[in-house]
Write an enzyme that holds these catalytic residues in place. Sequence first.
Site, PDB file in Angstrom:
ATOM      1  N   CYS A   2       0.817  -1.207   0.000  1.00 12.45           N
ATOM      2  CA  CYS A   2       0.000   0.000   0.000  1.00 12.45           C
ATOM      3  C   CYS A   2       0.859   1.269   0.000  1.00 12.45           C
ATOM      4  O   CYS A   2       1.925   1.295   0.629  1.00 12.45           O
ATOM      5  CB  CYS A   2      -0.882   0.024   1.234  1.00 12.45           C
ATOM      6  N   ARG A  27       5.572   0.039  -5.989  1.00 15.63           N
ATOM      7  CA  ARG A  27       5.484  -0.813  -4.812  1.00 15.63           C
ATOM      8  C   ARG A  27       4.561  -2.003  -5.028  1.00 15.63           C
ATOM      9  O   ARG A  27       4.588  -2.954  -4.244  1.00 15.63           O
ATOM     10  CB  ARG A  27       4.951  -0.006  -3.614  1.00 15.63           C
ATOM     11  N   TRP A  74      -2.650  -2.926  -1.709  1.00 15.85           N
ATOM     12  CA  TRP A  74      -2.210  -4.296  -1.979  1.00 15.85           C
ATOM     13  C   TRP A  74      -2.964  -5.167  -0.986  1.00 15.85           C
ATOM     14  O   TRP A  74      -2.752  -5.074   0.221  1.00 15.85           O
ATOM     15  CB  TRP A  74      -0.687  -4.404  -1.782  1.00 15.85           C
ATOM     16  N   ASN A 103      -1.946   1.812   5.588  1.00 17.94           N
ATOM     17  CA  ASN A 103      -0.975   0.799   5.152  1.00 17.94           C
ATOM     18  C   ASN A 103      -0.593   0.035   6.406  1.00 17.94           C
ATOM     19  O   ASN A 103      -0.247   0.642   7.413  1.00 17.94           O
ATOM     20  CB  ASN A 103       0.240   1.511   4.536  1.00 17.94           C
ATOM     21  N   GLY A 104      -0.666  -1.308   6.350  1.00 17.67           N
ATOM     22  CA  GLY A 104      -0.304  -2.109   7.525  1.00 17.67           C
ATOM     23  C   GLY A 104      -1.370  -3.139   7.810  1.00 17.67           C
ATOM     24  O   GLY A 104      -2.246  -3.394   6.978  1.00 17.67           O
ATOM     25  N   GLU A 482      18.054 -18.425  -6.389  1.00 15.18           N
ATOM     26  CA  GLU A 482      17.604 -17.156  -6.971  1.00 15.18           C
ATOM     27  C   GLU A 482      17.033 -17.388  -8.387  1.00 15.18           C
ATOM     28  O   GLU A 482      16.026 -16.792  -8.760  1.00 15.18           O
ATOM     29  CB  GLU A 482      18.765 -16.156  -6.983  1.00 15.18           C
ATOM     30  N   LYS A 486      13.266 -16.438  -9.477  1.00 16.80           N
ATOM     31  CA  LYS A 486      12.943 -15.548 -10.609  1.00 16.80           C
ATOM     32  C   LYS A 486      11.958 -16.237 -11.545  1.00 16.80           C
ATOM     33  O   LYS A 486      10.988 -15.638 -11.982  1.00 16.80           O
ATOM     34  CB  LYS A 486      14.205 -15.199 -11.425  1.00 16.80           C
ATOM     35  N   GLU A 489       8.370 -16.586  -9.867  1.00 20.96           N
ATOM     36  CA  GLU A 489       7.584 -15.381  -9.590  1.00 20.96           C
ATOM     37  C   GLU A 489       7.087 -14.670 -10.839  1.00 20.96           C
ATOM     38  O   GLU A 489       6.041 -14.036 -10.792  1.00 20.96           O
ATOM     39  CB  GLU A 489       8.296 -14.427  -8.627  1.00 20.96           C
ATOM     40  N   HIS A 505      18.841 -37.529  -2.354  1.00 24.44           N
ATOM     41  CA  HIS A 505      18.197 -37.651  -1.039  1.00 24.44           C
ATOM     42  C   HIS A 505      16.715 -37.301  -1.117  1.00 24.44           C
ATOM     43  O   HIS A 505      16.096 -37.033  -0.097  1.00 24.44           O
ATOM     44  CB  HIS A 505      18.914 -36.754  -0.018  1.00 24.44           C
ATOM     45  N   LYS A 604       6.311  -4.681  -4.653  1.00 25.05           N
ATOM     46  CA  LYS A 604       7.736  -4.353  -4.712  1.00 25.05           C
ATOM     47  C   LYS A 604       8.306  -4.067  -3.329  1.00 25.05           C
ATOM     48  O   LYS A 604       9.400  -4.494  -3.004  1.00 25.05           O
ATOM     49  CB  LYS A 604       7.926  -3.128  -5.623  1.00 25.05           C
TER      50      LYS A 604
HETATM   51  C1  F6R Z   1      12.114 -11.157  -5.512  1.00 27.78           C
HETATM   52  C2  F6R Z   1      12.129  -9.972  -4.687  1.00 27.78           C
HETATM   53  C3  F6R Z   1      11.820 -10.128  -3.240  1.00 27.78           C
HETATM   54  C4  F6R Z   1      12.633  -9.125  -2.398  1.00 27.78           C
HETATM   55  C5  F6R Z   1      12.194  -9.198  -0.942  1.00 27.78           C
HETATM   56  C6  F6R Z   1      13.011  -8.291  -0.041  1.00 27.78           C
HETATM   57  O1  F6R Z   1      12.433 -10.875  -6.838  1.00 27.78           O
HETATM   58  O2  F6R Z   1      12.356  -8.881  -5.150  1.00 27.78           O
HETATM   59  O3  F6R Z   1      12.032 -11.428  -2.798  1.00 27.78           O
HETATM   60  O4  F6R Z   1      13.978  -9.428  -2.515  1.00 27.78           O
HETATM   61  O5  F6R Z   1      10.840  -8.840  -0.847  1.00 27.78           O
HETATM   62  O6  F6R Z   1      12.901  -6.963  -0.433  1.00 27.78           O
HETATM   63  P1  F6R Z   1      13.988  -5.894  -0.029  1.00 27.78           P
HETATM   64  O7  F6R Z   1      15.277  -6.277  -0.680  1.00 27.78           O
HETATM   65  O8  F6R Z   1      13.448  -4.597  -0.527  1.00 27.78           O
HETATM   66  O9  F6R Z   1      14.103  -5.936   1.470  1.00 27.78           O
END
Ligand code: F6R
Length: 609
Positions: A2, A27, A74, A103-104, A482, A486, A489, A505, A604
């Site tokens: 949010c 965000r 959000w 927000n929260g 990672e 990627k 997501e 295993h 984000k």
């Molecule tokens: C995945 C991604 C998230 C962030 C995570 C932490 O692509 O971007 O997993 O890495 O939400 O966010 P930050 O780095 O902003 O604390």
Amino acid sequence: MCGIVGAVAQRNITPILIEGLKRLEYRGYDSCGVALHLDGRLTRSRSTSRVADLEAQVQHAHLQGFTGIAHTRWATHGAPASHNAHPHFSPNEETARIALVHNGIIENHDELRRHLTELGYEFQSQTDTEVIAHLVDHMYNGDLFDTVQQAVKRLHGAYAIAVFCREEPHRVVAARQGSPLIVGVGKGENFVASDAMALAGTTDQIIYLEEGDVVDLQLARYWVVDADGRPAEREVKTVHAHTGAAELGPYRHYMQKEIFEQPRVIGDTLEGVTGIMPELFGDRAYKVFKEIDRVLILACGTSYYAGLTAKYWIESVAKVPVNVEIASEYRYRDSVPHPNTLVVTISQSGETADTLAALKHARSLGMHHTLTICNVATSAMVRECSLAYITRAGVEVGVASTKAFTTQLAALFLLTLTLAQVNGRLSDDEEATYLKQMRHLPVALSSVLALEPQIIAWAEEFARKENALFLGRGIHYPIALEGALKLKEISYIHAEAYPAGELKHGPLALVTEEMPVVTIAPNDALLEKLKSNMQEVRARGGELYVFADVDSRITSGDGLHVIRLPEHYGLLSPILHVAALQLLAYHTALARGTDVDKPRNLAKSVTVE
Ligand code: F6R
């Protein structure tokens, strides 16, 4: 997550609110809305589409006002639907007296909802936010500032709120506890927002509200009280916030653009590093690095994987023991603290609620040496930590982190070398060799990005799959994690990563002809072991997609596809290999037609726990 913008001015503030929401779009959100004080009544417009749609609605309805609030939502409580979008009104649409955005997460919302329903309030939404709007309306005593101070005492959980009232046309009151909120100070006008970027172009005079603060915004004055209701002086800082995301240029998506920006932003992040010096992390860094004998890394998601990579580096080069913890787990578990710990938080946004809470938890356990690797210099994380290294990835718009991750890795490698030097484990020759390698990274990375056409051919195969496995060993195991994150997501393909030695295993049971297995195969000491693991996959019919180094002797064959990275890059190899995996995820998602920059359900900046 949010985003909030609010304003009280003597001019029409609708364009400021809409522009603020646009700047907060990065965000992530699923609905948005704006409410204004108009001719002695409250009016609002809400949309489950983009901010651009809200803007069109507002223009069409000629919505104007001098006082107002706006929000990107959000969804947490209640589906992303128009009736759940903020601002929320109380007591109802027709007789609205209070308008509120939040927000929260309010943890005692059920109990408050029951109480307010008994008092006769009819809820129009499933949100926890509407509870606060009705609570403020119920408690309203003719002074909104005083009312909000009393009302927030009844809330448990995290909130940043902005609220205004029909009876007090030139006033917005805001409060925060656990969620970020800033005040923008103008001339004869004042603003509130989730971050300084939302107000770029409107004001650069910014106050970072502290936990428990409540602020009264009027035309010619603002007034802050702390959690105990005492007047609080808060420093006004001049903040040159980014003026928003850059243009897409020749790229189709921000994610693609950001992948290709990596050579430059890694160069930017390492600019000015002419030698290994603790002062790169802050004036007191040498003293702190001398005192500590272990490292605790706290982070979430992609940033957590950067931390896992750093563990391999720091333990092998600096010989300092490292523990890496997922922030949301660490903050709630019983752990054994040690005062000589360097607590390192890693965060792109610097506002991630779990990471901030984990940091505070570590401090409450007596660990006061704190360092952050962060991409936003003005963020809460930087303000909360005593030492910092600011990565210079620039604004990252794509929800899936790419350039933030590789710049974090560059900064963490620098930290590795610095800890090694302070501990007398870095010779001058080694320092010179590593620095040379770091300076060459942008060039090496550019040659990996030039592999895009070969990766596109693989992505077309991947787009038809529903599952994928990623294998790596040693420093490339976090890179496999990672790569899988990627892919899942943004393409919604179910992907999992394992250290290749773990295959037999359990996960080997999943391997059939239908299972693509991405293998990160740099030419390091573990290559021969990895080749045996690859045989295990081939023997079960699994299709291998191998990212090898130029000098790994692995050649394409039946069920074995190989792309060679142009250089073998030793300890820094994860930075090159992950770029290839980012391109694979990007092009697979593109082929599946998903919303690459705004994947479903994700935000984000994760400012709620
Ligand atoms: C995945 C991604 C998230 C962030 C995570 C932490 O692509 O971007 O997993 O890495 O939400 O966010 P930050 O780095 O902003 O604390």
